[in-house]
Design an enzyme around this catalytic site. Structure first.
Site, PDB file in Angstrom:
ATOM      1  N   GLU A 292       0.841  -1.203   0.000  1.00  0.00           N
ATOM      2  CA  GLU A 292       0.000   0.000   0.000  1.00  0.00           C
ATOM      3  C   GLU A 292       0.873   1.249   0.000  1.00  0.00           C
ATOM      4  OE1 GLU A 292      -3.856  -0.464   2.606  1.00  0.00           O
ATOM      5  OE2 GLU A 292      -2.251  -1.730   3.383  1.00  0.00           O
TER       6      GLU A 292
ATOM      7  N   GLU B 134      21.829   8.611  28.345  1.00  0.00           N
ATOM      8  CA  GLU B 134      21.436   8.168  27.003  1.00  0.00           C
ATOM      9  C   GLU B 134      22.432   7.143  26.495  1.00  0.00           C
ATOM     10  OE1 GLU B 134      21.625  11.676  24.638  1.00  0.00           O
ATOM     11  OE2 GLU B 134      20.252  12.761  25.949  1.00  0.00           O
TER      12      GLU B 134
ATOM     13  N   LYS C 115      25.147   5.785  24.188  1.00  0.00           N
ATOM     14  CA  LYS C 115      26.078   6.460  23.273  1.00  0.00           C
ATOM     15  C   LYS C 115      26.174   5.591  22.026  1.00  0.00           C
ATOM     16  CE  LYS C 115      30.585   8.676  23.066  1.00  0.00           C
ATOM     17  NZ  LYS C 115      31.000   8.126  21.773  1.00  0.00           N
TER      18      LYS C 115
ATOM     19  N   ASP D 193      27.229   4.232  18.491  1.00  0.00           N
ATOM     20  CA  ASP D 193      28.497   4.245  17.776  1.00  0.00           C
ATOM     21  C   ASP D 193      28.260   4.413  16.277  1.00  0.00           C
ATOM     22  OD1 ASP D 193      31.167   4.246  17.597  1.00  0.00           O
ATOM     23  OD2 ASP D 193      31.455   2.098  17.907  1.00  0.00           O
TER      24      ASP D 193
ATOM     25  N   TYR E 182      19.986  13.398  19.344  1.00  0.00           N
ATOM     26  CA  TYR E 182      20.322  13.446  20.768  1.00  0.00           C
ATOM     27  C   TYR E 182      20.413  14.859  21.346  1.00  0.00           C
ATOM     28  CZ  TYR E 182      25.113  13.728  18.877  1.00  0.00           C
ATOM     29  OH  TYR E 182      26.237  14.067  18.185  1.00  0.00           O
TER      30      TYR E 182
ATOM     31  N   LYS F  21      32.114   5.350  29.259  1.00  0.00           N
ATOM     32  CA  LYS F  21      32.323   4.311  28.245  1.00  0.00           C
ATOM     33  C   LYS F  21      32.207   2.887  28.802  1.00  0.00           C
ATOM     34  CE  LYS F  21      33.742   5.242  24.478  1.00  0.00           C
ATOM     35  NZ  LYS F  21      34.876   5.962  23.887  1.00  0.00           N
TER      36      LYS F  21
ATOM     37  N   CYS G 160      52.375 -30.046   4.208  1.00  0.00           N
ATOM     38  CA  CYS G 160      52.330 -29.832   5.660  1.00  0.00           C
ATOM     39  C   CYS G 160      53.595 -29.054   6.029  1.00  0.00           C
ATOM     40  CB  CYS G 160      52.289 -31.175   6.381  1.00  0.00           C
ATOM     41  SG  CYS G 160      52.557 -31.009   8.159  1.00  0.00           S
TER      42      CYS G 160
ATOM     43  N   CYS H 194      55.879 -31.710   8.345  1.00  0.00           N
ATOM     44  CA  CYS H 194      56.470 -32.955   7.848  1.00  0.00           C
ATOM     45  C   CYS H 194      56.611 -32.984   6.325  1.00  0.00           C
ATOM     46  CB  CYS H 194      55.667 -34.162   8.337  1.00  0.00           C
ATOM     47  SG  CYS H 194      54.058 -34.327   7.551  1.00  0.00           S
TER      48      CYS H 194
ATOM     49  N   CYS I  33      46.911 -32.309   6.788  1.00  0.00           N
ATOM     50  CA  CYS I  33      48.103 -33.094   6.473  1.00  0.00           C
ATOM     51  C   CYS I  33      47.669 -34.561   6.389  1.00  0.00           C
ATOM     52  CB  CYS I  33      49.123 -32.890   7.585  1.00  0.00           C
ATOM     53  SG  CYS I  33      50.451 -34.092   7.549  1.00  0.00           S
TER      54      CYS I  33
ATOM     55  N   CYS J 192      52.792 -37.824  11.040  1.00  0.00           N
ATOM     56  CA  CYS J 192      53.225 -36.422  11.167  1.00  0.00           C
ATOM     57  C   CYS J 192      53.526 -36.092  12.634  1.00  0.00           C
ATOM     58  CB  CYS J 192      52.130 -35.497  10.629  1.00  0.00           C
ATOM     59  SG  CYS J 192      52.444 -33.752  10.944  1.00  0.00           S
TER      60      CYS J 192
END
Ligand code: IVH
Length: 693
Positions: A37, A115, A117, A119, A227, A316, A432, A435, A450, A455
C-alpha cells in the site's frame, strides 16, 4: 478548482500520507499499512511529480530516493561548534566528574539525563521555516561536509516539521548509524560480490553517508537517533534537556526510547551496568552512555573547556575493538592434521591482557576479509571470548602488504624447517609445514589437512590435547612438559604417559624430585576418568566433548565403540554421517587399536561405571551459568554439576532446566526469562550439589 489545483491538493495529501506512514514505520516501528500500500502511494506521487515537475517540493518524500552524483561535498560552517565529549572509564571517574561540576554549580542538587552512546557518526540538521535545508557531518567541529542529499535518504529524518510549533531556524544533532542486522546483510552482499567487507557498523555507516552518489546511500539501511538541539532562533525552546527530547519526539524526530532522567548519580551506575551487560542484545552498537546535566541554564553556567562541554560526559563501556599490526601469518598443525593459519600481531593491550596472536580460521576466510600480511587490523573482543580479527584498516594500507597464500607459506615454512635450498622446485600442491607430506582439502571442508599418519606435529598436538583440562585433566603436565617428553622420545603416543618412570622424568631438564612425584600421581589419578573423557581425549576428528558423552552413554565401553559400524552410529540421534565415518576410520587404524590396548593394559578405565548413588542426582538436568559466582569459578561449578550427573551448556535453550544466576548476570538472564526457564541463585546451586548424601 482548476486541474492544476486539484493535482496540487492531491500531491500535498499524498505527501502528508507518505510522511505519516514513514514516521509510523521508521520512527515508531509501528506501521499501519502494508509495504505494498505504501509503495502504491509513493508511485502515485512520483507519477504526479513526473507530469507536473513544478509541483515537486524540496521536502517531498520522493526527494529521498537519491540524486545523481555530485562532484564533491561542499563545506558547511557550523554556527555553533560540534564539540566532542570527555570520557569516564570507571565509576570513580564518573563520580569525580559529578563532584567537580557540583562544586562549580555551588553544591546544588541537579538531575542528569542518561542516554545510550550510539556508535555511528555525528550529523547536524538545520531547519529553516520548518524545512530541512542542510545536513552536515561534524568534520573538525567547526566546518563539516554538506551531505544534505545523502541524509535526505534516511527515512527517519523528517524533511519538514510543523512550522507552528518550531523556531524559525534551529539545528538538531544526532548520530547516524547502521543497525547490526543491516550491517550483517550489507557485508553478506559485499562478500557475494567479492567486495572488501566493512570492519564494523560504524565504518559502514560513515562510508555510506559520505558517498558521492546518494543512490548508494539510499540503498543502505541507515538510521538516526537525534540526541540534542544545537541552537534555535526565532522561537521558544524547552529549558531542560529532558523536555527538549520529549519536544523533539512530538516533532517526529527519532529519539532513543531508552533515555532516562536520573535524580541521583548512583542510578546512573545502575543503568550503566545494565546496559553494558546487555550491549550485545541491542539492535545497534552502543559503546557507552552519555550523561548530561538536565538543566539548560546549568549547562550554560558550566560551559565548555577546550573542545569538550563540562556539562556532559561519555561513560564508556570497556572497548571491544582495537587495532594493531599483523606482522606475519604462521601455520599451526592441529591434532587432526588441520593446517591452521594464525596471525602474529604486534602486542596490544586488549581488555586486561596482552594479545600477540589470534586465530585466522582458514585461507578462504583470510581472502574473504582481505587480510594481508603487514596490514593494520581491527581486533574485537566480545564478552569473554578470545579476540578475533575482524578485518583490515583499509585507510592505513601502504601498498607493501602481501596477500597470503597457504601453498606458498606452507612450503616456505617446510623448506626452512627441513633446510631445503632455494633451488628446489616447489610442489604444485599444499604441503604440511612440519612434515612436508601432501595436505588436502576434502569436499565441503574449508581446512587443509596433512595426510601423513606419522606427522610429528599431529602426534604432539594429540598428546597435548590428551592431558588438557577438558580431556584427561592431568595436573602438572602442561604444553611445555609435553614438548620435552616428546622431544626426549619418552612419550610418542598418549598411552606412553602410563609407562613413564620417575628416573625418566628426573632426567628432564628442570624436573625436581617433588614435581616428578606430583606428575606421576596425576597420571595415576587420571586412570579413573569417566569413559566420556577418555573418548574425547583420544582426539577423534569431529568428536567434541558432547559427542564423546553421547558415545559413552550409548556404547558403555571402548570395546563396543571400537566395533561399532557406521549404521549403528548413525542410528544415535544427533550423530550424523560425518562423525560416524570419522569414528569408524579412527578405530580401523591399527595404530589406534594398539594405543587403546596399551591404555587398557596400563589400567585406564575404558568401561562406563554404573553411577554411584548421588552421582546421578542431577541426571537429566541441564544447567546454564551466568554472572560471577562467589564460592567457585564457573569452570569448577560446571565440573561439579557434571560429576553429579548433570549437564551444562553455554547457551540458554528450551532444554535448559535451570539458569544459575551469579552477580552481574549477562544477556542469558533476559533470554531465560523470555523462555520461562527456572532461575536459581548460587546458594540454590550449592544446595543441589550438596544434597547428595
Ligand atoms: S552529545 C556536547 N549524545 O559521541 C555534547 N553524543 O564522543 C555532544 N554520540 O560527537 C554530544 N550518542 O557523535 C551525545 N546520546 C548522545 C550520543 C552522542 C553518540 C557521539 C557524538 C559525539 C561523540 C562524542
Amino acid at each position: 478548482m482548476s486541474d492544476v489545483d486539484e493535482v496540487k491538493t492531491r500531491a500535498a495529501e499524498l505527501r502528508r500520507l507518505i510522511n505519516f506512514h514513514n514516521y509510523r514505520y521508521y520512527v515508531l516501528d509501528a506501521p499501519e499499512i502494508s509495504d505494498t500500500e505504501f509503495d502504491g502511494l509513493m508511485r502515485q506521487l512520483l507519477h504526479l511529480e513526473d507530469e507536473y515537475p513544478e509541483l515537486t517540493t524540496p521536502d517531498s518524500p520522493t526527494q529521498r530516493v537519491g540524486a545523481p552524483p555530485v562532484e564533491a561535498f561542499g563545506v558547511v560552517q557550523h554556527p555553533r561548534p560540534l564539540l566532542s565529549l570527555s570520557n569516564a572509564f570507571s565509576c570513580e571517574e564518573l563520580l569525580a566528574w559529578h563532584r567537580r561540576i557540583s562544586n562549580w554549580l555551588g553544591d546544588v542538587e541537579f538531575d542528569v539525563v542518561c542516554e545510550p552512546k550510539i556508535d555511528g557518526l555525528a550529523v547536524a540538521l538545520t531547519y529553516v521555516d520548518g524545512l530541512l535545508i542542510t545536513g552536515a557531518t561534524r568534520g573538525d567541529g567547526y566546518r563539516g561536509e554538506n551531505i544534505t542529499r545523502n541524509l535526505k535518504t534516511i527515512k527517519s529524518i523528517p524533511l519538514s516539521v510543523s512550522l507552528k510549533e518550531v523556531p524559525v531556524r534551529f539545528e538538531v544533532r544526532g548520530e547516524v548509524y547502521l543497525p547490526r542486522a543491516g550491517f550483517k546483510k550489507l557485508n553478506e552482499e559485499r562478500a557475494k560480490e567479492g567486495l572488501p567487507l566493512f570492519a564494523n557498523p560504524r565504518n559502514a555507516a560513515a562510508g555510506s553517508v559520505r558517498q558521492l552518489d546518494s543512490v548508494v546511500t539510499a540503498s543502505r539501511p541507515l538510521d538516526i537517533f537525534i540526541y540534542g538541539l544545537g541552537w534555535a532562533e526565532g522561537g521558544a525552546v524547552p529549558d531542560s534537556h529532558w523536555e527538549t527530547m520529549q519536544w523533539l519526539k512530538t516533532l517526529n524526530f527519532k529519539v532513543n526510547p531508552n533515555i532516562v532522567l536520573c535524580h541521583d548519580i548512583n542510578e546512573v551506575e545502575r543503568y550503566h551496568q545494565e546496559w553494558r551487560d546487555n550491549r550485545e542484545s541491542w539492535p545497534y552498537e552502543v559503546d557507552g552512555m552519555v550523561v548530561k546535566v538536565n538543566d539548560v541554564k546549568m549547562q550554560q553556567k558550566l560551559g565548555s573547556a577546550a573542545r569538550e562541554p563540562r556539562w556532559a560526559i561519555a561513560y564508556k563501556f570497556p572497548a571491544v575493538q582495537y587495532t594493531t599490526r599483523l606482522s606475519e601469518i604462521g601455520i599451526n598443525v592441529g591434532r587432526t592434521g588441520s593446517l591452521n593459519p594464525y596471525a602474529i600481531l604486534e602486542p596490544v593491550w586488549v581488555g586486561g591482557v596482552t594479545i600477540s596472536s589470534a586465530a585466522l580460521h582458514n585461507e578462504e576466510d583470510i581472502k574473504r576479509k582481505d587480510i594481508r600480511v603487514g596490514d593494520w587490523v581491527y581486533l574485537q573482543r566480545a564478552g569473554e571470548v578470545i579476540p578475533k580479527i575482524v578485518g583490515p584498516v583499509l585507510s592505513r594500507r601502504s601498498g607493501n602488504e602481501k596477500v597470503f597464500s597457504m601453498k606458498e607459506k606452507a612450503w616456505q615454512r617446510y623448506k626452512e624447517k627441513a633446510g631445503i635450498g632455494g633451488e628446489v622446485q616447489p610442489p604444485d600442491h599444499v604441503v604440511c609445514p612440519v612434515c612436508g607430506a601432501k595436505a588436502i582439502k576434502s569436499e565441503g571442508e574449508a581446512m587443509y589437512r596433512c595426510t601423513s599418519a606419522a606427522c610429528p606435529a599431529q602426534a604432539l598436538e594429540r598428546i597435548k590435547h590428551f592431558v588438557s583440562r577438558s580431556a584427561m585433566d592431568i595436573d602438572g603436565v602442561g604444553e611445555k612438559l609435553c614438548q620435552s617428553l616428546f622431544d626426549a622420545g619418552l612419550v610418542k603416543d598418549i598411552a606412553d604417559f602410563y609407562s613413564l618412570t620417575r628416573e625418566q622424568l628426573l632426567g628432564l631438564e628442570g624436573m625436581a624430585d617433588k614435581s616428578a612425584s606430583n606428575v606421576l600421581d596425576s597420571i595415576r589419578e587420571s586412570k579413573s576418568r569417566p569413559l566420556s573423557r577418555v573418548i574425547f581425549a583420544l582426539g577423534i576428528l569431529h568428536v567434541g566433548k558432547e559427542y564423546a558423552e553421547l558415545l559413552a552413554d550409548n556404547f558403555g565401553g571402548m570395546g563396543k565403540l571400537a566395533e561399532a559400524s557406521e549404521d549403528e552410529l548413525i542410528s544415535i540421534p544427533s550423530i550424523g554421517p560425518k562423525i560416524a565415518e570419522s569414528v569408524v576410520a579412527f578405530f580401523r587404524q591399527e595404530r589406534n587399536r594398539h594405543i587403546i590396548e596399551k591404555l587398557r593394559e596400563s589400567g585406564v578405565k575404558l568401561e562406563k561405571e554404573q553411577a554411584a548413588p548421588g552421582e546421578s542426582l542431577l541426571a537429566g538436568l541441564v544447567f546454564v551459568l551466568t554472572g560471577k559466582l562467589d564460592s567457585f569459578s564457573r569452570q569448577q561449578a560446571e565440573k561439579e554439576i557434571r560429576e553429579k550427573g548433570g549437564k551444562t551448556s553455554a547457551d540458554v535453550t528450551r532444554e535448559t532446566s535451570y539458569l544459575v544466576v551469579g552477580t552481574a548476570p549477562g544477556s542469558k538472564l533476559a533470554r531465560a526469562r523470555k523462555l520461562g526457564i527456572s532461575e536459581i541463585t548460587e546458594a540454590g546451586l550449592l544446595q543441589l550439589l550438596h544434597r547428595t548424601g
